[in-house]
Scaffold this motif. Sequence first.
Motif, short mmCIF file in Angstrom:
data_model
loop_
_atom_site.label_atom_id
_atom_site.label_comp_id
_atom_site.label_asym_id
_atom_site.label_seq_id
_atom_site.Cartn_x
_atom_site.Cartn_y
_atom_site.Cartn_z
N GLY A 172 46.82 44.74 32.41
CA GLY A 172 46.04 46.04 33.41
C GLY A 172 46.53 46.09 34.70
O GLY A 172 46.80 45.31 35.50
N VAL A 173 45.93 47.48 35.60
CA VAL A 173 46.30 47.36 36.66
C VAL A 173 45.57 47.88 37.34
O VAL A 173 45.07 49.20 37.21
N SER A 174 45.09 47.51 38.68
CA SER A 174 44.48 47.67 39.69
C SER A 174 45.20 48.31 41.13
O SER A 174 45.25 47.65 41.79
N GLY A 175 44.58 49.68 41.31
CA GLY A 175 44.45 50.23 43.16
C GLY A 175 44.92 51.60 44.16
O GLY A 175 44.62 51.96 42.51
N ASN A 176 44.62 51.88 44.95
CA ASN A 176 44.53 53.30 44.80
C ASN A 176 43.20 53.55 44.48
O ASN A 176 43.10 54.46 44.32
#
Length: 181
Positions: free
Chosen positions: A105-109
Amino acid sequence: MRILAALGLATVCLMATSAARAESGNKEWDGDYGAKAKRRSDFTLGMSGGFGFGKASGYPNEIDKLDDDSYRSSTGVGLDNGGAIWLGVAFNDYVSFGLGIGGLGVSGNDRKAGGGGFIFHVDTYPLFAMHRNLQDLGVFANVGAGGLSIEGGPEVADGGSMAYLEGGLVYERWRFWRIAM
């Protein structure tokens, strides 16, 4: 006529070879067939998890929206987490292989990406023979295929089947019987 001459020449060349013979000068060496593994051998069951940095970008899985920047969704570089579980074999102290599943999982922007897939796991310990304290320091890679979706953009970006790649360092310092952590 040329074909018969070529076949005849090939037959003569094959018949003219000598028999292979084993060397008999070093009778003490057994080929290291009796060598025992010090740290890793046989069956492996592995789990990994961690945090890092990553980036995900994509488009909705519709042909008319591909390569249209108004539908592009990207997390930018952001915090990510991942994990995997695999079943495999350690051939020796230097390398092990496995098959399993993994997720990330990736979180950003203001966007969140998540997915997972089937993986081929490889651990290598290239510094094993250098020093006792380096026997547990290794490099790993998980490669495979799976799915990923990005939420929070103009539309959900779900690319269908995608490549899965992650890697990192591993240090197995704690040991309890045959279990390393």
